[in-house]
Write a protein that holds these residues in place. Structure first.
Motif, mmCIF file in Angstrom:
data_model
loop_
_atom_site.group_PDB
_atom_site.id
_atom_site.type_symbol
_atom_site.label_atom_id
_atom_site.label_comp_id
_atom_site.label_asym_id
_atom_site.label_seq_id
_atom_site.Cartn_x
_atom_site.Cartn_y
_atom_site.Cartn_z
ATOM 1 N N PRO A 76 0.840 -1.198 0.000
ATOM 2 C CA PRO A 76 0.000 0.000 0.000
ATOM 3 C C PRO A 76 0.880 1.255 0.000
ATOM 4 C CG PRO A 76 -0.754 -1.567 1.653
ATOM 5 C CD PRO A 76 0.569 -2.063 1.158
ATOM 6 N N GLU A 77 0.571 2.172 -0.871
ATOM 7 C CA GLU A 77 1.381 3.385 -1.016
ATOM 8 C C GLU A 77 1.323 4.233 0.244
ATOM 9 O OE1 GLU A 77 2.251 6.589 -4.583
ATOM 10 O OE2 GLU A 77 0.286 5.619 -4.441
ATOM 11 N N GLY A 78 2.498 4.680 0.681
ATOM 12 C CA GLY A 78 2.579 5.578 1.814
ATOM 13 C C GLY A 78 2.394 4.930 3.172
ATOM 14 N N LYS A 79 2.319 3.622 3.231
ATOM 15 C CA LYS A 79 2.089 2.920 4.502
ATOM 16 C C LYS A 79 3.383 2.247 4.973
ATOM 17 C CE LYS A 79 -2.360 3.760 4.641
ATOM 18 N NZ LYS A 79 -3.337 2.673 4.479
ATOM 19 N N SER A 80 3.504 2.076 6.278
ATOM 20 C CA SER A 80 4.653 1.381 6.856
ATOM 21 C C SER A 80 4.161 0.476 7.978
ATOM 22 C CB SER A 80 5.688 2.379 7.385
ATOM 23 O OG SER A 80 5.121 3.205 8.395
ATOM 24 N N ASN A 81 5.108 -0.215 8.600
ATOM 25 C CA ASN A 81 4.765 -1.171 9.666
ATOM 26 C C ASN A 81 3.759 -2.218 9.151
ATOM 27 O OD1 ASN A 81 5.145 -2.136 12.320
ATOM 28 N ND2 ASN A 81 3.205 -1.219 12.967
ATOM 29 N N VAL A 153 15.768 -11.272 1.787
ATOM 30 C CA VAL A 153 14.557 -10.557 1.383
ATOM 31 C C VAL A 153 13.738 -10.164 2.612
ATOM 32 C CG1 VAL A 153 12.377 -10.756 0.127
ATOM 33 C CG2 VAL A 153 14.492 -11.613 -0.900
ATOM 34 N N ALA A 154 13.636 -11.072 3.584
ATOM 35 C CA ALA A 154 12.916 -10.753 4.817
ATOM 36 C C ALA A 154 13.606 -9.613 5.557
ATOM 37 C CB ALA A 154 12.818 -11.994 5.705
ATOM 38 N N ALA A 155 14.939 -9.632 5.602
ATOM 39 C CA ALA A 155 15.679 -8.548 6.259
ATOM 40 C C ALA A 155 15.456 -7.229 5.528
ATOM 41 C CB ALA A 155 17.172 -8.890 6.312
ATOM 42 N N TRP A 156 15.435 -7.274 4.177
ATOM 43 C CA TRP A 156 15.156 -6.062 3.402
ATOM 44 C C TRP A 156 13.785 -5.513 3.756
ATOM 45 C CZ3 TRP A 156 11.505 -4.155 0.169
ATOM 46 C CH2 TRP A 156 11.845 -3.056 -0.630
ATOM 47 N N ALA A 157 12.807 -6.399 3.904
ATOM 48 C CA ALA A 157 11.454 -5.971 4.261
ATOM 49 C C ALA A 157 11.453 -5.216 5.586
ATOM 50 C CB ALA A 157 10.519 -7.174 4.329
ATOM 51 N N GLY A 158 12.206 -5.745 6.561
ATOM 52 C CA GLY A 158 12.256 -5.106 7.869
ATOM 53 C C GLY A 158 12.856 -3.719 7.829
ATOM 54 N N ALA A 159 13.715 -3.477 6.844
ATOM 55 C CA ALA A 159 14.353 -2.166 6.709
ATOM 56 C C ALA A 159 13.592 -1.235 5.780
ATOM 57 C CB ALA A 159 15.786 -2.341 6.199
ATOM 58 N N HIS A 160 12.492 -1.711 5.190
ATOM 59 C CA HIS A 160 11.768 -0.907 4.194
ATOM 60 C C HIS A 160 10.254 -0.963 4.419
ATOM 61 C CE1 HIS A 160 15.698 -1.493 2.259
ATOM 62 N NE2 HIS A 160 15.448 -0.364 1.628
ATOM 63 N N GLY A 161 9.867 -0.738 5.653
ATOM 64 C CA GLY A 161 8.447 -0.560 5.950
ATOM 65 C C GLY A 161 7.693 -1.811 6.357
ATOM 66 N N GLY A 162 8.389 -2.936 6.473
ATOM 67 C CA GLY A 162 7.718 -4.162 6.872
ATOM 68 C C GLY A 162 7.933 -4.503 8.338
ATOM 69 N N ASP A 163 6.950 -5.138 8.923
ATOM 70 C CA ASP A 163 7.040 -5.613 10.304
ATOM 71 C C ASP A 163 7.342 -7.107 10.260
ATOM 72 O OD1 ASP A 163 6.764 -6.366 12.926
ATOM 73 O OD2 ASP A 163 4.654 -5.807 13.108
ATOM 74 N N THR A 164 8.604 -7.468 10.455
ATOM 75 C CA THR A 164 8.994 -8.874 10.346
ATOM 76 C C THR A 164 8.602 -9.695 11.567
ATOM 77 O OG1 THR A 164 11.231 -8.273 11.070
ATOM 78 C CG2 THR A 164 10.849 -8.470 8.697
ATOM 79 N N HIS A 165 7.966 -9.057 12.527
ATOM 80 C CA HIS A 165 7.320 -9.837 13.589
ATOM 81 C C HIS A 165 5.991 -10.414 13.089
ATOM 82 C CE1 HIS A 165 10.027 -7.246 16.054
ATOM 83 N NE2 HIS A 165 10.190 -8.396 16.696
ATOM 84 N N ARG A 166 5.587 -9.968 11.920
ATOM 85 C CA ARG A 166 4.378 -10.495 11.255
ATOM 86 C C ARG A 166 4.778 -10.975 9.856
ATOM 87 N NH1 ARG A 166 0.132 -5.905 11.202
ATOM 88 N NH2 ARG A 166 1.975 -4.566 11.061
#
Length: 294
Positions: A76-81, A153-166
């Motif tokens: 989703p554009e503009g969203k994080s976490n 890829v999972a680590a990249w997600a955590g550094a780019h707006g993703g919550d890797t606890h989910r």
């Protein structure tokens, strides 16, 4: 050869090829052309198209041990976490159908990432026959390489707006097998959904273990979505996996669609079964939510 025959049995459709649609127009994505056109038919009448409105979508590069790994990203554009879902392709790579699945997840609020896990071995589109594709690309991909790429890829997600606890993972065919394996490999994974991934098979240097071998090592529950008429994945192997999971006390589960064969979710192929694909998609989303990936 037995392994290649098994893949052929599960992948080649029983219905004739459809030439009514320009294949190049269909499969062209930001990752390039995506599947072996000579053996994989397109069904324009069942193709699902998910637009990118409201999304940030396209290719990113993730560096893994000196190698740039292309990853189709949709969110989703503009969203994080955001909850993170890894989308693992069939043997045909990250073509338009896989990119579309990533956009479907993004519309549900996920950061969806579909990596090109064959980037070192070759381009699936360069091989006009499945036997060649299996021999020259797919069978040369080590499971350990895949696990390392997905970790990155999972680590990249955590550094780019993703919550890797989910963090969740889903995959189709070849990617279904990888879903089981990665759910045993990475303790951060909260849930997986494996669509008709092979459960047993010959052990090689590149594929030393299969899902049935790691049932007791799963770090997260996996939902297996399988076809009762899948010629390449007999129900006996599903029962074998169920027994291994029960012995391990796993919370994983199976849904078997009795009237579907292999690739019933692939809406660009004659194997597509709309009712079962839609039911599987609903179950996939519900399973992820149930286990904290939402």
């Amino acid at each position: 050869m037995d392994r290649i025959k098994q893949e052929l049995d599960s992948l080649i459709p029983a219905t004739p090829l459809s030439g009514s649609m320009n294949r190049r127009d269909f499969i062209k994505t930001t990752l390039g052309t995506g599947f072996a056109a000579a053996v994989l038919p397109v069904c324009a009448q069942t193709q699902i198209k998910t637009d990118a409105s409201g999304l940030q979508a396209g290719t990113v590069m993730v560096r893994v041990n000196g190698q740039d790994v292309p990853v189709y990203r949709a969110q989703p554009e503009g969203k994080s976490n955001l909850p993170v879902i890894l989308v693992i392709s069939e043997i045909f790579g990250v073509h338009e159908h896989i990119a579309d699945v990533a956009r479907r997840f993004a519309k549900e609020g996920y950061l969806a990432l579909a990596p090109d896990l064959y980037v070192r071995q070759g381009d699936p589109a360069a091989y006009p026959a499945i036997t060649d594709l299996m021999r020259e690309v797919v069978n040369k991909v080590p499971d350990q390489q895949v696990m390392t790429d997905l970790d990155a890829v999972a680590a990249w997600a955590g550094a780019h707006g993703g919550d890797t606890h989910r963090l969740g993972i889903t995959g189709f065919c070849w990617g279904g097998r990888i879903t089981w394996l990665y759910s045993a490999h990475n303790p951060a994974v909260k849930a997986g959904v494996a669509w008709y991934g092979r459960l047993v098979g010959d052990k090689t240097a590149n594929t030393p273990r299969h899902p049935v071998d790691i049932a007791d090592a799963l770090k997260a529950p996996v939902l297996g979505l399988y076809g009762g008429k899948d010629a390449g994945i007999p129900l006996a192997s599903v029962e074998q996996m169920k027994a291994a999971l029960a012995e391990a006390g796993s919370k994983s589960a199976f849904v078997v669609y009795p009237d579907s064969g292999h690739a019933f979710h692939a809406d660009y192929r004659p194997s597509y079964v709309e009712a079962d694909a839609k039911d599987g998609w609903k179950r996939c989303l519900a399973w992820l939510r149930q286990h904290g990936v939402a």
